[in-house]
Design a protein around this motif. Structure first.
Motif, PDB file in Angstrom:
ATOM      1  N   ASP A   1     -15.344  10.841 -29.152  1.00 18.31           N
ATOM      2  CA  ASP A   1     -16.445  10.467 -30.050  1.00 18.31           C
ATOM      3  C   ASP A   1     -17.626  11.416 -29.892  1.00 18.31           C
ATOM      4  O   ASP A   1     -18.243  11.837 -30.882  1.00 18.31           O
ATOM      5  N   LEU A   2     -17.952  11.754 -28.663  1.00 19.34           N
ATOM      6  CA  LEU A   2     -19.087  12.632 -28.395  1.00 19.34           C
ATOM      7  C   LEU A   2     -18.858  14.014 -28.999  1.00 19.34           C
ATOM      8  O   LEU A   2     -19.744  14.568 -29.675  1.00 19.34           O
ATOM      9  N   LYS A   3     -17.697  14.587 -28.779  1.00 16.69           N
ATOM     10  CA  LYS A   3     -17.426  15.936 -29.273  1.00 16.69           C
ATOM     11  C   LYS A   3     -17.422  15.976 -30.795  1.00 16.69           C
ATOM     12  O   LYS A   3     -17.915  16.935 -31.404  1.00 16.69           O
ATOM     13  N   GLN A   4     -16.874  14.927 -31.418  1.00 15.36           N
ATOM     14  CA  GLN A   4     -16.883  14.889 -32.880  1.00 15.36           C
ATOM     15  C   GLN A   4     -18.305  14.760 -33.414  1.00 15.36           C
ATOM     16  O   GLN A   4     -18.658  15.376 -34.422  1.00 15.36           O
ATOM     17  N   ALA A   5     -19.119  13.938 -32.741  1.00  9.73           N
ATOM     18  CA  ALA A   5     -20.505  13.769 -33.183  1.00  9.73           C
ATOM     19  C   ALA A   5     -21.288  15.073 -33.036  1.00  9.73           C
ATOM     20  O   ALA A   5     -22.136  15.398 -33.877  1.00  9.73           O
ATOM     21  N   LEU A   6     -21.016  15.824 -31.981  1.00  9.83           N
ATOM     22  CA  LEU A   6     -21.668  17.123 -31.804  1.00  9.83           C
ATOM     23  C   LEU A   6     -21.303  18.078 -32.939  1.00  9.83           C
ATOM     24  O   LEU A   6     -22.166  18.774 -33.484  1.00  9.83           O
ATOM     25  N   THR A   7     -20.025  18.112 -33.296  1.00  7.49           N
ATOM     26  CA  THR A   7     -19.584  18.962 -34.409  1.00  7.49           C
ATOM     27  C   THR A   7     -20.244  18.540 -35.709  1.00  7.49           C
ATOM     28  O   THR A   7     -20.688  19.378 -36.509  1.00  7.49           O
TER      29      THR A   7
ATOM     30  N   ASP B   1      -8.898   6.171 -36.922  1.00  9.45           N
ATOM     31  CA  ASP B   1      -8.389   6.933 -35.782  1.00  9.45           C
ATOM     32  C   ASP B   1      -8.041   8.376 -36.149  1.00  9.45           C
ATOM     33  O   ASP B   1      -8.189   9.278 -35.330  1.00  9.45           O
ATOM     34  N   ASP B   2      -7.552   8.592 -37.356  1.00  7.30           N
ATOM     35  CA  ASP B   2      -7.026   9.905 -37.720  1.00  7.30           C
ATOM     36  C   ASP B   2      -7.997  10.762 -38.521  1.00  7.30           C
ATOM     37  O   ASP B   2      -7.608  11.786 -39.086  1.00  7.30           O
ATOM     38  N   ARG B   3      -9.255  10.371 -38.582  1.00  7.35           N
ATOM     39  CA  ARG B   3     -10.217  11.119 -39.390  1.00  7.35           C
ATOM     40  C   ARG B   3     -11.323  11.718 -38.524  1.00  7.35           C
ATOM     41  O   ARG B   3     -11.983  11.002 -37.772  1.00  7.35           O
ATOM     42  N   PRO B   4     -11.557  13.037 -38.627  1.00  2.00           N
ATOM     43  CA  PRO B   4     -12.712  13.621 -37.951  1.00  2.00           C
ATOM     44  C   PRO B   4     -13.998  13.172 -38.634  1.00  2.00           C
ATOM     45  O   PRO B   4     -13.990  12.805 -39.810  1.00  2.00           O
ATOM     46  N   MET B   5     -15.088  13.188 -37.908  1.00  2.00           N
ATOM     47  CA  MET B   5     -16.367  12.783 -38.482  1.00  2.00           C
ATOM     48  C   MET B   5     -16.853  13.838 -39.470  1.00  2.00           C
ATOM     49  O   MET B   5     -16.797  15.031 -39.199  1.00  2.00           O
ATOM     50  N   ALA B   6     -17.328  13.370 -40.622  1.00  2.00           N
ATOM     51  CA  ALA B   6     -17.870  14.271 -41.644  1.00  2.00           C
ATOM     52  C   ALA B   6     -18.855  13.510 -42.503  1.00  2.00           C
ATOM     53  O   ALA B   6     -18.717  12.301 -42.700  1.00  2.00           O
ATOM     54  N   LEU B   7     -19.863  14.214 -43.006  1.00  2.00           N
ATOM     55  CA  LEU B   7     -20.853  13.618 -43.896  1.00  2.00           C
ATOM     56  C   LEU B   7     -20.724  14.187 -45.304  1.00  2.00           C
ATOM     57  O   LEU B   7     -21.699  14.251 -46.052  1.00  2.00           O
ATOM     58  N   VAL B   8     -19.525  14.577 -45.659  1.00  2.00           N
ATOM     59  CA  VAL B   8     -19.243  15.097 -46.996  1.00  2.00           C
ATOM     60  C   VAL B   8     -18.094  14.295 -47.577  1.00  2.00           C
ATOM     61  O   VAL B   8     -17.064  14.105 -46.924  1.00  2.00           O
TER      62      VAL B   8
ATOM     63  N   GLN C   1      -7.525   7.441 -53.700  1.00  3.15           N
ATOM     64  CA  GLN C   1      -7.681   8.501 -52.706  1.00  3.15           C
ATOM     65  C   GLN C   1      -9.154   8.759 -52.385  1.00  3.15           C
ATOM     66  O   GLN C   1      -9.624   9.904 -52.365  1.00  3.15           O
ATOM     67  N   ALA C   2      -9.864   7.670 -52.133  1.00  2.00           N
ATOM     68  CA  ALA C   2     -11.278   7.762 -51.789  1.00  2.00           C
ATOM     69  C   ALA C   2     -11.465   8.440 -50.437  1.00  2.00           C
ATOM     70  O   ALA C   2     -10.667   8.251 -49.513  1.00  2.00           O
ATOM     71  N   ASP C   3     -12.520   9.243 -50.327  1.00  6.12           N
ATOM     72  CA  ASP C   3     -12.883   9.865 -49.057  1.00  6.12           C
ATOM     73  C   ASP C   3     -13.771   8.949 -48.232  1.00  6.12           C
ATOM     74  O   ASP C   3     -13.889   9.122 -47.019  1.00  6.12           O
ATOM     75  N   LEU C   4     -14.414   7.988 -48.897  1.00  7.66           N
ATOM     76  CA  LEU C   4     -15.408   7.141 -48.236  1.00  7.66           C
ATOM     77  C   LEU C   4     -15.586   5.854 -49.029  1.00  7.66           C
ATOM     78  O   LEU C   4     -15.545   5.876 -50.261  1.00  7.66           O
ATOM     79  N   VAL C   5     -15.787   4.748 -48.299  1.00 12.89           N
ATOM     80  CA  VAL C   5     -16.153   3.474 -48.913  1.00 12.89           C
ATOM     81  C   VAL C   5     -17.578   3.141 -48.490  1.00 12.89           C
ATOM     82  O   VAL C   5     -17.908   3.181 -47.301  1.00 12.89           O
ATOM     83  N   VAL C   6     -18.423   2.826 -49.450  1.00 11.60           N
ATOM     84  CA  VAL C   6     -19.801   2.402 -49.187  1.00 11.60           C
ATOM     85  C   VAL C   6     -19.889   0.908 -49.469  1.00 11.60           C
ATOM     86  O   VAL C   6     -19.524   0.458 -50.561  1.00 11.60           O
TER      87      VAL C   6
ATOM     88  N   ALA D   1      -9.027   2.023 -43.858  1.00  9.60           N
ATOM     89  CA  ALA D   1      -8.065   2.985 -44.429  1.00  9.60           C
ATOM     90  C   ALA D   1      -8.711   4.355 -44.560  1.00  9.60           C
ATOM     91  O   ALA D   1      -8.040   5.384 -44.436  1.00  9.60           O
ATOM     92  N   VAL D   2     -10.020   4.366 -44.821  1.00 10.69           N
ATOM     93  CA  VAL D   2     -10.802   5.613 -44.939  1.00 10.69           C
ATOM     94  C   VAL D   2     -12.134   5.360 -44.234  1.00 10.69           C
ATOM     95  O   VAL D   2     -12.445   4.217 -43.883  1.00 10.69           O
ATOM     96  N   PRO D   3     -12.928   6.391 -44.000  1.00  9.67           N
ATOM     97  CA  PRO D   3     -14.252   6.156 -43.411  1.00  9.67           C
ATOM     98  C   PRO D   3     -15.062   5.163 -44.238  1.00  9.67           C
ATOM     99  O   PRO D   3     -14.980   5.140 -45.462  1.00  9.67           O
ATOM    100  N   VAL D   4     -15.840   4.341 -43.546  1.00  9.24           N
ATOM    101  CA  VAL D   4     -16.632   3.302 -44.201  1.00  9.24           C
ATOM    102  C   VAL D   4     -18.097   3.468 -43.828  1.00  9.24           C
ATOM    103  O   VAL D   4     -18.445   3.539 -42.636  1.00  9.24           O
ATOM    104  N   PHE D   5     -18.945   3.535 -44.839  1.00 14.49           N
ATOM    105  CA  PHE D   5     -20.400   3.588 -44.657  1.00 14.49           C
ATOM    106  C   PHE D   5     -20.938   2.190 -44.901  1.00 14.49           C
ATOM    107  O   PHE D   5     -20.803   1.653 -46.005  1.00 14.49           O
ATOM    108  N   MET D   6     -21.552   1.588 -43.867  1.00 16.63           N
ATOM    109  CA  MET D   6     -22.047   0.212 -43.971  1.00 16.63           C
ATOM    110  C   MET D   6     -23.539   0.140 -43.681  1.00 16.63           C
ATOM    111  O   MET D   6     -24.071   0.889 -42.863  1.00 16.63           O
ATOM    112  N   ALA D   7     -24.194  -0.799 -44.349  1.00 12.08           N
ATOM    113  CA  ALA D   7     -25.606  -1.055 -44.082  1.00 12.08           C
ATOM    114  C   ALA D   7     -25.888  -2.511 -44.391  1.00 12.08           C
ATOM    115  O   ALA D   7     -25.147  -3.176 -45.103  1.00 12.08           O
ATOM    116  N   ARG D   8     -26.982  -2.993 -43.828  1.00 11.99           N
ATOM    117  CA  ARG D   8     -27.390  -4.370 -44.087  1.00 11.99           C
ATOM    118  C   ARG D   8     -28.906  -4.440 -44.191  1.00 11.99           C
ATOM    119  O   ARG D   8     -29.602  -3.872 -43.385  1.00 11.99           O
TER     120      ARG D   8
END
Length: 278
Positions: free
Chosen positions: A18-24, A145-152, A240-245, A271-278
């Motif tokens: 987690d740390l190394k991915q966050a650094l990248t 588990d199988d997805r690297p961290m990305a903000l795109v 084939q969503a890249d992200l769920v908000v 199933a894919v990265p999820v962006f959550m807020a409350r």
């Protein structure tokens, strides 16, 4: 608007993934990484045998403190090799107050990232997310588990139900939505009407997003007896969503804990990265 300070919470006992991915991630986005390392203290012995086990407990507690100190040293060494602005905070804390401790730190971040190691830690995942959503009210991005961290993300699905939580998620995700190629507003079994989801469900949100420059499609989906979480997961995979908000904890935490809920399902098996807020 961008995410200039990103928080990564790790436990003293977990690995470096987690740390190394966050650094990248922070290097790619020129963001500052705030790392919080948690050492979980075993509760003190109580009851009839407390005096008997107290010495053993004290020895184990000291070992845990030393383990946390060593982990912080390792984290600093990893950060020193990266070309990223970062700071490290460590806390030795009882499990019952993890949410408060994380929340206090998270108030000085724009976004938290939850990698596979923390997401799969059933003891810490819940308290950490409660700290982010309820004590700090900052968004979190949760990665499978199988997805690297990305903000795109070029193809984003918004799980929309007109509630405040969903609205918060959309507003917090604006940098991602504005940069996406396609944005799909997905509504499960919407109800038309002024006091429900609007005369034309999803139309108001589509208009708002279009002003950000997003290419928006509104989809009204019938659940056909499936749960909302299952319907959302299937639709995200189909398109084939890249992200769920989505909004987090639309119902009370007690109800979610007893009956389960969309938030819990999407966090435990994304199933894919999820962006959550409350």
């Amino acid at each position: 608007m961008s995410y200039k300070t990103i928080l990564c919470v790790i436990s003293a006992s977990q690995g470096d993934n987690d740390l190394k991915q966050a650094l990248t991630l922070c290097e790619q986005n020129e963001s500052h990484l705030a790392v919080q390392v948690l050492g979980i203290a075993a509760p003190p012995p109580v009851g009839t045998y407390a005096a008997t086990v107290s010495e053993t407990w004290a020895v184990e507690r000291q070992a845990d403190i030393e383990r946390l100190s060593q982990r912080v040293k390792e984290v600093n060494e990893i950060i020193a090799r990266a070309q990223v602005s970062a700071d490290v905070d460590s806390v030795f804390v009882e499990r019952t107050v993890v949410d408060d401790v994380v929340g206090r730190r998270a108030r000085y971040a724009d976004l938290a990232v939850i990698g596979a190691d923390l997401r799969n830690n059933e003891d810490l995942r819940g308290p950490v997310l409660n700290g982010l959503f309820f004590h700090a009210q900052i968004p979190a991005m949760i990665f499978p588990d199988d997805r690297p961290m990305a903000l795109v993300a070029s193809n984003i699905m918004i799980a929309w139900d007109c509630r405040l939580e969903a609205s918060r998620a959309v507003h917090e995700a604006r940098p991602l939505l504005a940069a996406a190629g396609n944005v799909h507003v997905v509504m499960i079994d919407p109800e038309a009407g002024e006091r429900a989801d609007g005369e034309e469900p999803g139309a108001d949100l589509a208009t708002y997003l279009a002003r950000l420059g997003a290419k928006v499609t509104v989809e009204r989906v019938t659940s056909s007896g499936r749960s909302v979480a299952e319907t959302l997961q299937r639709r995200a995979q189909d398109m084939q969503a890249d992200l769920v908000v989505m909004g987090a904890y639309g119902h009370s935490r007690l109800r979610e804990r007893i009956f389960g809920g969309v938030t819990r399902s999407m966090i435990e098996e994304p199933a894919v990265p999820v962006f959550m807020a409350r």
